[in-house]
Motif scaffolding. Structure first.
Motif, PDB file in Angstrom:
ATOM      1  N   THR A  72       4.515  19.186  41.564  1.00  0.00           N
ATOM      2  CA  THR A  72       5.265  18.271  42.750  1.00  0.00           C
ATOM      3  C   THR A  72       5.291  16.897  42.495  1.00  0.00           C
ATOM      4  OG1 THR A  72       4.062  19.669  44.207  1.00  0.00           O
ATOM      5  CG2 THR A  72       4.877  17.847  45.422  1.00  0.00           C
ATOM      6  N   SER A  73       4.479  16.189  41.864  1.00  0.00           N
ATOM      7  CA  SER A  73       4.444  14.829  41.458  1.00  0.00           C
ATOM      8  C   SER A  73       5.827  14.596  40.666  1.00  0.00           C
ATOM      9  CB  SER A  73       3.366  14.255  40.851  1.00  0.00           C
ATOM     10  OG  SER A  73       3.261  14.953  39.455  1.00  0.00           O
ATOM     11  N   ARG A  77      13.237  21.209  49.251  1.00  0.00           N
ATOM     12  CA  ARG A  77      12.743  22.494  49.207  1.00  0.00           C
ATOM     13  C   ARG A  77      13.474  23.334  50.262  1.00  0.00           C
ATOM     14  NH1 ARG A  77       6.493  24.670  48.333  1.00  0.00           N
ATOM     15  NH2 ARG A  77       7.012  26.845  48.644  1.00  0.00           N
ATOM     16  N   GLN A  78      13.730  23.070  51.496  1.00  0.00           N
ATOM     17  CA  GLN A  78      14.317  23.720  52.272  1.00  0.00           C
ATOM     18  C   GLN A  78      15.898  23.759  52.020  1.00  0.00           C
ATOM     19  OE1 GLN A  78      13.565  21.674  56.103  1.00  0.00           O
ATOM     20  NE2 GLN A  78      11.916  23.416  56.549  1.00  0.00           N
ATOM     21  N   PHE A  79      16.549  22.704  51.405  1.00  0.00           N
ATOM     22  CA  PHE A  79      18.081  22.648  50.962  1.00  0.00           C
ATOM     23  C   PHE A  79      18.001  23.601  49.827  1.00  0.00           C
ATOM     24  CE2 PHE A  79      21.057  20.851  48.259  1.00  0.00           C
ATOM     25  CZ  PHE A  79      21.929  20.552  49.097  1.00  0.00           C
ATOM     26  N   ALA A  80      17.067  23.618  49.009  1.00  0.00           N
ATOM     27  CA  ALA A  80      16.994  24.378  47.615  1.00  0.00           C
ATOM     28  C   ALA A  80      17.133  26.050  48.120  1.00  0.00           C
ATOM     29  CB  ALA A  80      16.140  24.214  46.854  1.00  0.00           C
ATOM     30  N   ILE A 128      10.736  25.074  44.317  1.00  0.00           N
ATOM     31  CA  ILE A 128      11.143  24.500  43.127  1.00  0.00           C
ATOM     32  C   ILE A 128       9.977  24.269  42.330  1.00  0.00           C
ATOM     33  CG2 ILE A 128      13.389  23.416  43.974  1.00  0.00           C
ATOM     34  CD1 ILE A 128      12.072  21.100  44.907  1.00  0.00           C
ATOM     35  N   ASP A 129       8.631  24.062  43.025  1.00  0.00           N
ATOM     36  CA  ASP A 129       7.288  24.066  42.020  1.00  0.00           C
ATOM     37  C   ASP A 129       7.016  25.331  41.461  1.00  0.00           C
ATOM     38  OD1 ASP A 129       7.151  21.461  42.641  1.00  0.00           O
ATOM     39  OD2 ASP A 129       6.200  21.759  44.448  1.00  0.00           O
ATOM     40  N   ALA A 130       7.682  26.526  41.474  1.00  0.00           N
ATOM     41  CA  ALA A 130       7.253  27.905  41.009  1.00  0.00           C
ATOM     42  C   ALA A 130       7.372  27.591  39.266  1.00  0.00           C
ATOM     43  CB  ALA A 130       8.165  28.871  41.479  1.00  0.00           C
ATOM     44  N   PRO A 131       6.455  28.317  38.814  1.00  0.00           N
ATOM     45  CA  PRO A 131       6.559  28.157  37.149  1.00  0.00           C
ATOM     46  C   PRO A 131       7.981  28.430  36.736  1.00  0.00           C
ATOM     47  CG  PRO A 131       4.510  29.379  37.837  1.00  0.00           C
ATOM     48  CD  PRO A 131       5.446  29.266  39.238  1.00  0.00           C
ATOM     49  N   GLY A 143      10.372  22.586  33.250  1.00  0.00           N
ATOM     50  CA  GLY A 143      10.824  22.299  32.451  1.00  0.00           C
ATOM     51  C   GLY A 143      12.571  22.291  32.601  1.00  0.00           C
ATOM     52  N   LYS A 144      13.218  22.794  33.716  1.00  0.00           N
ATOM     53  CA  LYS A 144      14.563  22.832  34.075  1.00  0.00           C
ATOM     54  C   LYS A 144      14.875  21.596  34.516  1.00  0.00           C
ATOM     55  CE  LYS A 144      14.647  28.023  34.328  1.00  0.00           C
ATOM     56  NZ  LYS A 144      15.100  29.067  35.064  1.00  0.00           N
TER      57      LYS A 144
END
Length: 334
Positions: free
Chosen positions: A3-4, A130-133, A137-140, A144-145
């Motif tokens: 998240t950071s 996150r709601q927009f995506a 987005i923190d999922a493994p 690196g993406k």
């Protein structure tokens, strides 16, 4: 991706001059504390007769906006000059729901400002990201993406550009400060929707009913005078059980709060369903995860209760158990 790291990326929004951060030292509070000059409010009766004649001969359809859930569109609208109260328990989803509503308003090309005294602007932006995506987005799988996250931030930046302002002050503020900020946003920025999270951060004492009544009265006058919509988030008193559905009489503090505002929306989280899933590993998927209950709509057609389902990946509330997350930056309607 942690998240950071995502929050670090979110700083690019500021660099790109997309989401505007308002800070207390930028606003002349004394200038915007006072209401419109009385000389501008006192007019000859003939002026109103002329305005009435023009309105009758050339009627203007009332402007309103809607919440992002299609099921609500025919029965609930946000009207200019009104105040909507959102009330629910701690951790009941009020901030997530109102954040999603704010996203929906921007999709309708509305200008909004969020004054959250409980959450820093970057955290607010991260939730919106996150709601927009429409996914976690923190999922493994996203580790690196960097290009994906960069592209997502650019899309969000374009979506909020000239439509989103965030007031950067946490902790307790005075009600006069909040009124001044809201008036500044309406007069100088053209903001049409102002979110206050939450009422108890703006009034020092939980039992100071006169101060609560004064603050809400000032908000309703400001909304009316500047033709904007104010969204006020508030808490309810502790009930005998978390499974009890609250009503407007459960709003914490003065009963005048519900009386003064135009609309009251109660946010209820289905704790029984959560407990069943935790203890039994299964639950009725057709039972809603949350309910948004309209207990008052001064100028609307009806008081309705709306079932909502929580999509954990996107942190969105959706219309049905099998609904996919909303796509906020597509060209179509909700």
């Amino acid at each position: 991706m942690q998240t950071s790291n995502v929050l670090q990326r979110a700083r690019e929004l500021d660099d790109m001059r997309k989401a505007r951060i308002l800070r207390p030292d930028e606003i002349d509070f004394d200038k915007y504390l006072k209401s419109t000059d009385l000389t501008q409010k006192i007019k000859e009766a003939q002026v109103y007769i002329e305005e009435l004649q023009a309105e009758i001969l050339n009627p203007v359809h009332e402007k309103f906006t809607v919440m992002p859930w299609f099921k609500t569109h025919s029965t609930f609208q946000f009207r200019q000059g009104e105040v909507t109260l959102y009330a629910g328990s701690n951790g009941g989803g009020k901030s997530l729901i109102t954040g999603q509503i704010a996203m929906g308003l921007m999709k309708q090309n509305q200008k909004i400002c969020i004054a959250s005294f409980e959450m820093k602007p970057k955290r607010t932006l991260y939730r919106m990201l996150r709601q927009f995506a429409g996914e976690n987005i923190d999922a493994p799988r996203f580790t690196g993406k960097i290009k994906y996250i960069d592209d997502l931030l650019v899309r969000l930046g374009s979506f909020v550009d000239e439509k989103l302002w965030l007031y950067d002050q946490q902790g307790t503020v005075t009600s006069q400060q909040v009124i001044a900020v809201a008036r500044y946003c309406a007069m100088e920025l053209g903001v049409q929707h102002f979110f206050v999270d939450s009422l108890m951060k703006c009034v020092a004492g939980e039992d100071d009913y006169n101060a609560q009544k004064y603050f809400v009265d000032e908000l309703t006058a400001l909304a009316r005078d500047h033709n904007i919509h104010i969204h006020l988030i508030h808490h309810i008193r502790k009930l005998a059980s978390e499974e009890i559905m609250p009503n407007k009489n459960d709003v914490k503090g003065s009963g005048a709060i519900s009386d003064q505002v135009d609309n009251v929306l109660m946010v209820w989280r289905n704790k029984k369903k959560e407990h069943d899933m935790h203890l039994k590993g299964t639950a009725d998927k057709f039972a809603p995860d949350a309910m948004l209950m309209c207990h008052k709509q001064r100028n609307g057609e009806a008081e309705e209760w709306y079932n909502l389902w929580y999509n954990k990946e996107s942190q969105q509330f959706v219309d049905a158990s099998d609904s996919v997350p909303m796509a906020f930056d597509d060209k179509g309607d909700f």
